[in-house]
Motif scaffolding. Sequence first.
Motif, PDB file in Angstrom:
ATOM      1  N   LEU A  62       0.826  -1.211   0.000  1.00  5.03           N
ATOM      2  CA  LEU A  62       0.000   0.000   0.000  1.00  5.03           C
ATOM      3  C   LEU A  62       0.857   1.256   0.000  1.00  5.03           C
ATOM      4  CD1 LEU A  62      -2.721  -1.184   2.505  1.00  5.03           C
ATOM      5  CD2 LEU A  62      -3.245  -0.181   0.271  1.00  5.03           C
ATOM      6  N   LEU A  63       1.859   1.268   0.861  1.00  7.63           N
ATOM      7  CA  LEU A  63       2.712   2.445   0.948  1.00  7.63           C
ATOM      8  C   LEU A  63       3.471   2.672  -0.357  1.00  7.63           C
ATOM      9  CD1 LEU A  63       3.686   4.627   2.983  1.00  7.63           C
ATOM     10  CD2 LEU A  63       5.635   3.134   3.451  1.00  7.63           C
ATOM     11  N   LEU A  64       4.057   1.619  -0.896  1.00 12.07           N
ATOM     12  CA  LEU A  64       4.853   1.754  -2.115  1.00 12.07           C
ATOM     13  C   LEU A  64       3.990   2.078  -3.323  1.00 12.07           C
ATOM     14  CD1 LEU A  64       7.384  -1.205  -1.653  1.00 12.07           C
ATOM     15  CD2 LEU A  64       7.712   1.228  -1.145  1.00 12.07           C
ATOM     16  N   PHE A  65       2.869   1.397  -3.463  1.00 11.50           N
ATOM     17  CA  PHE A  65       2.002   1.673  -4.608  1.00 11.50           C
ATOM     18  C   PHE A  65       1.350   3.050  -4.496  1.00 11.50           C
ATOM     19  CE2 PHE A  65       2.043  -2.851  -5.880  1.00 11.50           C
ATOM     20  CZ  PHE A  65       2.153  -2.696  -7.253  1.00 11.50           C
ATOM     21  N   GLY A  66       1.038   3.490  -3.261  1.00 12.86           N
ATOM     22  CA  GLY A  66       0.478   4.834  -3.111  1.00 12.86           C
ATOM     23  C   GLY A  66       1.408   5.877  -3.690  1.00 12.86           C
ATOM     24  N   ALA A  67       2.706   5.773  -3.374  1.00  7.99           N
ATOM     25  CA  ALA A  67       3.685   6.721  -3.910  1.00  7.99           C
ATOM     26  C   ALA A  67       3.867   6.533  -5.411  1.00  7.99           C
ATOM     27  CB  ALA A  67       5.024   6.541  -3.194  1.00  7.99           C
ATOM     28  N   LEU A  68       3.924   5.268  -5.862  1.00 12.41           N
ATOM     29  CA  LEU A  68       4.111   4.988  -7.292  1.00 12.41           C
ATOM     30  C   LEU A  68       2.970   5.559  -8.130  1.00 12.41           C
ATOM     31  CD1 LEU A  68       5.690   3.453  -9.552  1.00 12.41           C
ATOM     32  CD2 LEU A  68       4.159   1.513  -9.077  1.00 12.41           C
ATOM     33  N   ILE A  69       1.752   5.373  -7.665  1.00 11.76           N
ATOM     34  CA  ILE A  69       0.577   5.809  -8.433  1.00 11.76           C
ATOM     35  C   ILE A  69       0.514   7.322  -8.529  1.00 11.76           C
ATOM     36  CG2 ILE A  69      -1.963   5.875  -8.347  1.00 11.76           C
ATOM     37  CD1 ILE A  69      -1.574   2.926  -7.104  1.00 11.76           C
ATOM     38  N   ASP A  70       0.936   8.028  -7.476  1.00 13.23           N
ATOM     39  CA  ASP A  70       0.981   9.489  -7.560  1.00 13.23           C
ATOM     40  C   ASP A  70       2.069   9.962  -8.522  1.00 13.23           C
ATOM     41  OD1 ASP A  70      -1.159  10.358  -6.041  1.00 13.23           O
ATOM     42  OD2 ASP A  70      -0.046  10.343  -4.155  1.00 13.23           O
ATOM     43  N   ARG A  71       2.984   9.074  -8.870  1.00 15.93           N
ATOM     44  CA  ARG A  71       4.064   9.452  -9.790  1.00 15.93           C
ATOM     45  C   ARG A  71       3.807   9.007 -11.226  1.00 15.93           C
ATOM     46  NH1 ARG A  71       5.689   9.797  -4.891  1.00 15.93           N
ATOM     47  NH2 ARG A  71       7.511  10.958  -4.246  1.00 15.93           N
ATOM     48  N   VAL A  72       3.376   7.767 -11.422  1.00 23.80           N
ATOM     49  CA  VAL A  72       3.204   7.257 -12.796  1.00 23.80           C
ATOM     50  C   VAL A  72       1.760   7.311 -13.263  1.00 23.80           C
ATOM     51  CG1 VAL A  72       5.191   5.740 -12.495  1.00 23.80           C
ATOM     52  CG2 VAL A  72       2.891   4.818 -12.156  1.00 23.80           C
ATOM     53  N   GLY A  73       0.827   7.576 -12.357  1.00 24.86           N
ATOM     54  CA  GLY A  73      -0.575   7.657 -12.728  1.00 24.86           C
ATOM     55  C   GLY A  73      -1.328   6.367 -12.441  1.00 24.86           C
ATOM     56  N   TYR A  78      -2.079   0.856 -11.607  1.00 26.88           N
ATOM     57  CA  TYR A  78      -3.086  -0.180 -11.366  1.00 26.88           C
ATOM     58  C   TYR A  78      -2.780  -1.427 -12.187  1.00 26.88           C
ATOM     59  CZ  TYR A  78      -7.751  -1.025  -9.315  1.00 26.88           C
ATOM     60  OH  TYR A  78      -8.803  -1.456  -8.554  1.00 26.88           O
ATOM     61  N   ALA A  79      -2.343  -1.230 -13.432  1.00 26.21           N
ATOM     62  CA  ALA A  79      -2.010  -2.364 -14.292  1.00 26.21           C
ATOM     63  C   ALA A  79      -0.866  -3.187 -13.707  1.00 26.21           C
ATOM     64  CB  ALA A  79      -1.649  -1.871 -15.696  1.00 26.21           C
ATOM     65  N   ILE A  80       0.159  -2.509 -13.199  1.00 27.38           N
ATOM     66  CA  ILE A  80       1.282  -3.216 -12.564  1.00 27.38           C
ATOM     67  C   ILE A  80       0.789  -4.006 -11.355  1.00 27.38           C
ATOM     68  CG2 ILE A  80       3.435  -2.902 -11.279  1.00 27.38           C
ATOM     69  CD1 ILE A  80       3.963  -0.426 -13.044  1.00 27.38           C
ATOM     70  N   SER A  81      -0.063  -3.382 -10.560  1.00 26.53           N
ATOM     71  CA  SER A  81      -0.569  -4.017  -9.350  1.00 26.53           C
ATOM     72  C   SER A  81      -1.341  -5.287  -9.651  1.00 26.53           C
ATOM     73  CB  SER A  81      -1.466  -3.030  -8.590  1.00 26.53           C
ATOM     74  OG  SER A  81      -2.128  -3.666  -7.508  1.00 26.53           O
ATOM     75  N   ILE A  82      -2.296  -5.213 -10.564  1.00 26.26           N
ATOM     76  CA  ILE A  82      -3.143  -6.398 -10.785  1.00 26.26           C
ATOM     77  C   ILE A  82      -2.399  -7.497 -11.516  1.00 26.26           C
ATOM     78  CG2 ILE A  82      -4.238  -5.795 -12.983  1.00 26.26           C
ATOM     79  CD1 ILE A  82      -6.920  -6.721 -11.543  1.00 26.26           C
ATOM     80  N   ALA A  83      -1.441  -7.148 -12.372  1.00 22.58           N
ATOM     81  CA  ALA A  83      -0.620  -8.181 -13.008  1.00 22.58           C
ATOM     82  C   ALA A  83       0.190  -8.926 -11.944  1.00 22.58           C
ATOM     83  CB  ALA A  83       0.294  -7.559 -14.055  1.00 22.58           C
TER      84      ALA A  83
END
Length: 427
Positions: A62-73, A78-83
Amino acid sequence: MNGVGRYRWVVCGLLFFATTVNYIDRQILSLLKPILDKELGWTNAEFGAVNAAFQGAYAVGLLLFGALIDRVGVRIGYAISIAAWSLAAMSHAFAGTVAGFTNARMALGLGEGGNFPSAIKAVALWFPQRERAFATALFNAGANVGAILAPPVVPWLAYTWGWQSAFVAAGIAGFVWLFLWLPFYDQPERVSRLSKAELDYIRSDAPTAAPAGTPEKPSWFALLGQRAAWSFIVAKFLTDPVWWFFLTWLPDYFKKTRGMDLKQSWVHLMTIYAIVTVLSIVGGWIPGQLVKRGLGITRARKTSMLAFACLVVPVLAVTKVGPWPAVLLIGLAGAAHQAWSANLFTSVSDMFPRYAVASVVGMGGMAGSFGGMFFPIYAGKLLDRFTASGNVTTGYAILFTICGSAYLVAFALNHILAPKFEAVKLG
């Protein structure tokens, strides 16, 4: 509103689909527990530890993806996460030991960390403020639909083609979603199918772009300096473990206290989540109606959250009633949790600009997941102790008492930290 277009609801449908798959993946292990109990011979404490490993990894995700999503959109994040989580779901089929399941659950937790930061940010991008709680409740209903579908489907797969098939099928469902996501989702300004009228409607709130001189990617330290962030973090820490408790231990609860195996209890489990689905959507709809009747966003949101907190309290009596009254009490508590959660999530976009939403959601989700990590460990040890003494029902009574009390405490602390859900200034 009817004449402005409805593409934003297509986006909401995609978020709903992903969340449904997400929660089917989470449910599989608890539903297969009776089968795996015989195959692995693990204790309740070991089962709790496996779930705690998922929660710990999920917190980090959650912490890492929260920061990633604010950077890459949202689209790419989301695509990286669900894959990632779909591959992790499939990996369970190759686990044959407690350690193997621990590793698979950790991989699943890391991947699933992108779901809610992505979805909440997508709602903030695609919906005006007055519709966000309802849109959040709708996509979040995927958690309940996943929980409804899993009890009849997972055992059928397990008994027909082996328990491994349930994990493989869940992974395949994730890749089907990915096939739909990439062509249909982007930022509203980049979607040719979106009409100008609907775009204007979506952007009808005050702009939340970063003001001049403010970093477009705020640091975690800057966000943690805001009391508003802590109002979300603390509330998530106290209430998320309750939902995880329901997801993880209900099949065991019906088996150990009611004598029902999975072939008998799946109807009760499905009914619980059917109740949760319907009532939680109503809970997301209520704040918008209160706003229409003249209440401000803060008062509408807090009035609703206090009501939902109170509706969880009757679950304290669940061990003192029959199976079907217990279903109704747990269903009411679960619905109140989901309605509470929809409004709590929406409070982040009420208070923070769009460019910081995923990061705050990630931090709060991490706190909730840490709470969800410690609670299964405590629950497993408590249940092992009371099982050994022949009084497992008392153990469950203690756990449901904790669940029933958590929301009023969380509401009080949330209100102290954020008396108003109003915009904060970063930088």
